[in-house]
Motif scaffolding. Sequence first.
Motif, PDB file in Angstrom:
ATOM      1  N   ALA A 109       6.468  10.766  57.969  1.00 54.83           N
ATOM      2  CA  ALA A 109       6.605  10.131  57.718  1.00 54.83           C
ATOM      3  C   ALA A 109       7.596  10.471  59.634  1.00 54.83           C
ATOM      4  CB  ALA A 109       8.143  10.543  56.715  1.00 54.83           C
ATOM      5  N   ALA A 110       7.216  11.723  59.810  1.00 51.55           N
ATOM      6  CA  ALA A 110       7.957  12.642  60.502  1.00 51.55           C
ATOM      7  C   ALA A 110       6.885  12.377  61.868  1.00 51.55           C
ATOM      8  CB  ALA A 110       8.276  14.224  61.056  1.00 51.55           C
ATOM      9  N   LEU A 111       5.785  12.427  61.655  1.00 53.23           N
ATOM     10  CA  LEU A 111       4.867  12.269  62.873  1.00 53.23           C
ATOM     11  C   LEU A 111       4.284  10.959  62.846  1.00 53.23           C
ATOM     12  CD1 LEU A 111       3.063  16.173  61.575  1.00 53.23           C
ATOM     13  CD2 LEU A 111       4.314  15.315  63.258  1.00 53.23           C
ATOM     14  N   SER A 112       4.376  10.535  61.538  1.00 56.74           N
ATOM     15  CA  SER A 112       3.084   8.958  61.946  1.00 56.74           C
ATOM     16  C   SER A 112       3.587   7.766  62.762  1.00 56.74           C
ATOM     17  CB  SER A 112       3.533   8.213  60.626  1.00 56.74           C
ATOM     18  OG  SER A 112       2.586   6.840  60.610  1.00 56.74           O
ATOM     19  N   ARG A 113       2.846   7.314  63.747  1.00 49.65           N
ATOM     20  CA  ARG A 113       3.007   6.073  64.601  1.00 49.65           C
ATOM     21  C   ARG A 113       3.726   4.954  63.917  1.00 49.65           C
ATOM     22  NH1 ARG A 113      -1.709   7.069  69.202  1.00 49.65           N
ATOM     23  NH2 ARG A 113      -1.144   9.013  69.765  1.00 49.65           N
ATOM     24  N   SER A 114       3.184   4.935  62.858  1.00 53.24           N
ATOM     25  CA  SER A 114       3.955   4.003  62.274  1.00 53.24           C
ATOM     26  C   SER A 114       4.970   3.755  61.935  1.00 53.24           C
ATOM     27  CB  SER A 114       2.975   3.251  61.191  1.00 53.24           C
ATOM     28  OG  SER A 114       3.035   4.283  60.077  1.00 53.24           O
ATOM     29  N   VAL A 115       5.394   4.681  61.430  1.00 52.07           N
ATOM     30  CA  VAL A 115       6.709   4.981  61.951  1.00 52.07           C
ATOM     31  C   VAL A 115       7.720   4.819  62.326  1.00 52.07           C
ATOM     32  CG1 VAL A 115       8.922   6.447  59.586  1.00 52.07           C
ATOM     33  CG2 VAL A 115       6.412   6.257  58.838  1.00 52.07           C
ATOM     34  N   ARG A 116       6.934   6.282  64.020  1.00 55.51           N
ATOM     35  CA  ARG A 116       8.275   5.485  64.705  1.00 55.51           C
ATOM     36  C   ARG A 116       8.791   4.593  65.207  1.00 55.51           C
ATOM     37  NH1 ARG A 116       4.940  10.632  65.623  1.00 55.51           N
ATOM     38  NH2 ARG A 116       4.174   9.146  67.814  1.00 55.51           N
ATOM     39  N   PRO A 118      11.957   4.341  64.743  1.00 55.61           N
ATOM     40  CA  PRO A 118      12.035   5.866  65.119  1.00 55.61           C
ATOM     41  C   PRO A 118      13.038   6.471  64.330  1.00 55.61           C
ATOM     42  CG  PRO A 118      12.311   4.235  66.173  1.00 55.61           C
ATOM     43  CD  PRO A 118      12.360   2.981  64.881  1.00 55.61           C
ATOM     44  N   LEU A 119      14.117   6.079  63.720  1.00 59.59           N
ATOM     45  CA  LEU A 119      15.782   6.744  63.236  1.00 59.59           C
ATOM     46  C   LEU A 119      14.803   7.897  62.528  1.00 59.59           C
ATOM     47  CD1 LEU A 119      17.927   8.237  63.391  1.00 59.59           C
ATOM     48  CD2 LEU A 119      19.035   6.370  62.188  1.00 59.59           C
ATOM     49  N   ALA A 120      13.977   7.282  61.322  1.00 53.61           N
ATOM     50  CA  ALA A 120      13.871   7.925  60.394  1.00 53.61           C
ATOM     51  C   ALA A 120      12.541   9.265  60.773  1.00 53.61           C
ATOM     52  CB  ALA A 120      12.940   6.395  59.570  1.00 53.61           C
ATOM     53  N   ALA A 121      11.905   8.577  61.853  1.00 52.63           N
ATOM     54  CA  ALA A 121      10.561   9.833  61.881  1.00 52.63           C
ATOM     55  C   ALA A 121      11.571  10.879  62.447  1.00 52.63           C
ATOM     56  CB  ALA A 121       9.977   9.572  63.077  1.00 52.63           C
ATOM     57  N   SER A 122      13.167  10.309  62.903  1.00 53.41           N
ATOM     58  CA  SER A 122      14.243  11.681  63.869  1.00 53.41           C
ATOM     59  C   SER A 122      14.190  12.590  62.369  1.00 53.41           C
ATOM     60  CB  SER A 122      15.301  11.134  64.691  1.00 53.41           C
ATOM     61  OG  SER A 122      14.174  10.634  65.227  1.00 53.41           O
ATOM     62  N   VAL A 123      14.842  11.903  61.338  1.00 53.37           N
ATOM     63  CA  VAL A 123      15.940  12.483  60.390  1.00 53.37           C
ATOM     64  C   VAL A 123      14.798  13.213  59.543  1.00 53.37           C
ATOM     65  CG1 VAL A 123      16.916  11.722  57.994  1.00 53.37           C
ATOM     66  CG2 VAL A 123      17.177  10.063  60.045  1.00 53.37           C
ATOM     67  N   PRO A 141       5.829   6.712  54.075  1.00 48.94           N
ATOM     68  CA  PRO A 141       5.617   5.076  54.050  1.00 48.94           C
ATOM     69  C   PRO A 141       5.109   4.672  52.563  1.00 48.94           C
ATOM     70  CG  PRO A 141       4.248   6.469  56.533  1.00 48.94           C
ATOM     71  CD  PRO A 141       5.103   7.491  55.518  1.00 48.94           C
ATOM     72  N   ARG A 142       5.339   3.809  52.319  1.00 51.34           N
ATOM     73  CA  ARG A 142       5.020   3.565  50.755  1.00 51.34           C
ATOM     74  C   ARG A 142       3.899   2.573  50.723  1.00 51.34           C
ATOM     75  NH1 ARG A 142       8.556   5.807  47.291  1.00 51.34           N
ATOM     76  NH2 ARG A 142       9.948   7.178  48.672  1.00 51.34           N
ATOM     77  N   ARG A 143       3.191   2.645  49.240  1.00 49.42           N
ATOM     78  CA  ARG A 143       1.800   1.857  49.051  1.00 49.42           C
ATOM     79  C   ARG A 143       2.836   0.498  48.548  1.00 49.42           C
ATOM     80  NH1 ARG A 143      -1.338   4.003  44.957  1.00 49.42           N
ATOM     81  NH2 ARG A 143       1.439   4.919  43.830  1.00 49.42           N
ATOM     82  N   ARG A 144       1.813  -0.089  48.789  1.00 48.61           N
ATOM     83  CA  ARG A 144       1.902  -1.332  48.723  1.00 48.61           C
ATOM     84  C   ARG A 144       1.564  -1.712  46.938  1.00 48.61           C
ATOM     85  NH1 ARG A 144      -0.894  -5.298  52.904  1.00 48.61           N
ATOM     86  NH2 ARG A 144       0.452  -4.878  54.958  1.00 48.61           N
ATOM     87  N   ALA A 145       3.319  -2.980  46.600  1.00 48.06           N
ATOM     88  CA  ALA A 145       2.750  -2.815  44.988  1.00 48.06           C
ATOM     89  C   ALA A 145       1.713  -4.001  44.842  1.00 48.06           C
ATOM     90  CB  ALA A 145       4.153  -3.778  44.997  1.00 48.06           C
ATOM     91  N   LEU A 184       4.784  21.078  65.844  1.00 49.04           N
ATOM     92  CA  LEU A 184       4.111  20.686  64.877  1.00 49.04           C
ATOM     93  C   LEU A 184       4.973  19.252  64.759  1.00 49.04           C
ATOM     94  CD1 LEU A 184       3.977  22.909  61.446  1.00 49.04           C
ATOM     95  CD2 LEU A 184       2.011  22.191  63.032  1.00 49.04           C
ATOM     96  N   LEU A 185       6.114  19.143  65.960  1.00 48.74           N
ATOM     97  CA  LEU A 185       7.084  17.357  65.195  1.00 48.74           C
ATOM     98  C   LEU A 185       6.686  17.498  66.881  1.00 48.74           C
ATOM     99  CD1 LEU A 185       9.596  19.762  63.707  1.00 48.74           C
ATOM    100  CD2 LEU A 185       8.215  17.813  62.909  1.00 48.74           C
ATOM    101  N   PRO A 186       7.482  16.067  67.065  1.00 45.71           N
ATOM    102  CA  PRO A 186       7.275  15.331  68.027  1.00 45.71           C
ATOM    103  C   PRO A 186       8.224  15.236  69.112  1.00 45.71           C
ATOM    104  CG  PRO A 186       7.098  13.826  66.587  1.00 45.71           C
ATOM    105  CD  PRO A 186       7.163  14.910  66.322  1.00 45.71           C
TER     106      PRO A 186
END
Length: 699
Positions: A450-457, A461-466, A508-512, A237-239
């Motif tokens: 958060a772990a798999l999204s390309r936009s987050v990575r 990148p550290l956020a995806a790893s955490v 990822p957060r939604r825009r206000a 499951l994880l990249p």
Amino acid sequence: MPTWLGSTAKFSDGLRAAPATIPCVGAIALFVVWASDQAGYPITHWAPGGLIVLGLLGVALIGARARLRELPRAVLLALACLVLYTALSYLSILWANVQGVAWEGANRTLLYLLVFALFALWPQRGSTAALLLGGWALAMTGLAVFVVLHVDAASHLARLFSEGRLQYPGDYENASAATWAMAAWPALLLASSERLHWALRGLLAGGAVVLADLSLLSLSRGSLFSTPVLLVLIFVLLPRRLRTFAVLVPVAIGVGATAPSILRVGDRLLHGGDAPAAMHAATAAIFIAALVVGVVVGFAAAAESRATLSDVTAQRLRRGGTAIAVVTLVAVLAGAWIVAGNPVERVEHGWNTFKGGYAADRATGSRLTSGFGSDRYDFYRVALNEFVDHPIVGIGADNFQQGYLLHGRGTETPRFPHSVELRTLTQTGIVGAPLAVVGLLAALLAAGRAALSRSVRRADPLAASVAAAALAGFAYWVVHGSFDWFWEFAGLGAPAFALLGIGCALAPRRRAEQGAGAGVSASDTPAGTQRGRVVRRLGGGRVALLATFAVLALAAAASLIAPWLSQLQLERAARIWPTAPRQAYSELDEAASLNPLSEEPELLAGGIALRFGDLARADSEFAKALQRNPRDTYATLERGAIASARGERKRALALLRRTARLSPRDELIHEVLAVVEKGERISIDRLNRSILLKARQFS
């Protein structure tokens, strides 16, 4: 000035962007304290801790605005489902047979809701999330080092072990094993992140060895068989599988090299030999292996951070690493096949031992490979039958024991069904189970993004790893907890929900909505007036939110404080009764008033009265206990014995026969009943000595 989580400026910016990090650090410290003593199981540990978490949540709400409109919909859904599940747990007190236990179970569920909200409601950056998760993993490593040294220096080693298995500091071998294993997986995955300082990666890799080795000392089959499940989940499951594999290899080699010396400790304790010498050797092996692995991973990480590779070279290295990984996997599977023998026979043996109980395990060989013999099959059978009998809303939080006493076949008297899933299904029915499942799946979806999204990575990148590392720790708790009673250990459940919350906070957060909350100048234009209304509406909404939280927080605090203080009073009475019985009775009266649903104060008061020969008071106290819990076997048995001692044979027979119906497999109850049926009287002193001996036997 650089830091291990990036530059100082970037790290400071991260803290300013995620101010809820500071309250979360306080919760992390609390989890480590719980891990150091009985895994947070006693209510006197986790109830005051729940008040601390509630206070930290309040601080976060005041100091860091939670913009609900920006929360991912999956996180909002998860929070809503967990709120409803917690409310249902409290409602279950109404139909639970043992209401005091149901109240305690509902409060524990509230604790997990508060922890999840604290960690999930506010966004985190990779650096701040790494501070939380990495800090927890390193703190647990430090605690593990202390435990290893403490065990090694123990003058009476056997006191810390039970049947060759380390039970310190959790007082339950499987909980002790899970305490360390749940931290080992995040440490392993964080060590593979190139975004962390090379020295920190080395520390985490060495820490993973210490944590895994200490877990192995408890000889937990659940922990052992959870390992391949976690590996499959991580690599499927994880990249970034190759990076994970590159760190896993030295860690696995380190753990494998130390395993023989670790297993030798339990063998010496069980079968004779110099157990302290074996523990000394195991301690040295653990620290040497951790040091070597830490140095290897650290230097490799340092070399990686300085190396500049072309795209062609990097691709060749990836291909070569993938080939090595495949060959290693095939070799491991082949070796496991050879060691285990015919897989069909192994599966059949595992199923037969699972159904057959403790007696079905092999008489020889390691406990880890002898089979699955325990009473869990019987626990699960009774739990499913209880669900069939009470399918809609279940039997009430943590109300499993009475049903097992009636319908079980084993020798144990479990309070819990030893499965997170069956606990949920049996105790909250088809109303509560979907709420829990949907809530957890929604949270996992958010954390998975958060772990798999390309936009987050790409963005962080550290956020995806955490996020991936946090998911691994939570997954371990779920997998191992599927076959054990880990929900009841706050030192395991609270960190698990915190890890899940960290993953959600990185989603990822939604825009206000545009214009909402932006600095709006006073203006009498229609647009300016409208914006002013929006600001006033938002301000009023925040006040309403804080007011609502204050009301709910007061109710939650009262729910946590009352049974906690009651238990403190009860424990004080248990300490002072031999020298100050009147004061003990007063303490127990206060405990009963603080917790009007629990029968424990009256049970203890009745036991004290028996020790002083006050049969009238003892009978009265046990009668009060039965008013709170009419199915309590101990109170019913003691009232039957008191009636027999007084010569009230008919009343004694009625009470003892009821006791036998409540717990039909208890041999002691049937022996007492047989004595009365013969026309003889019961010796209460002998009965209580037998009860005490039985309690020690199964403790």
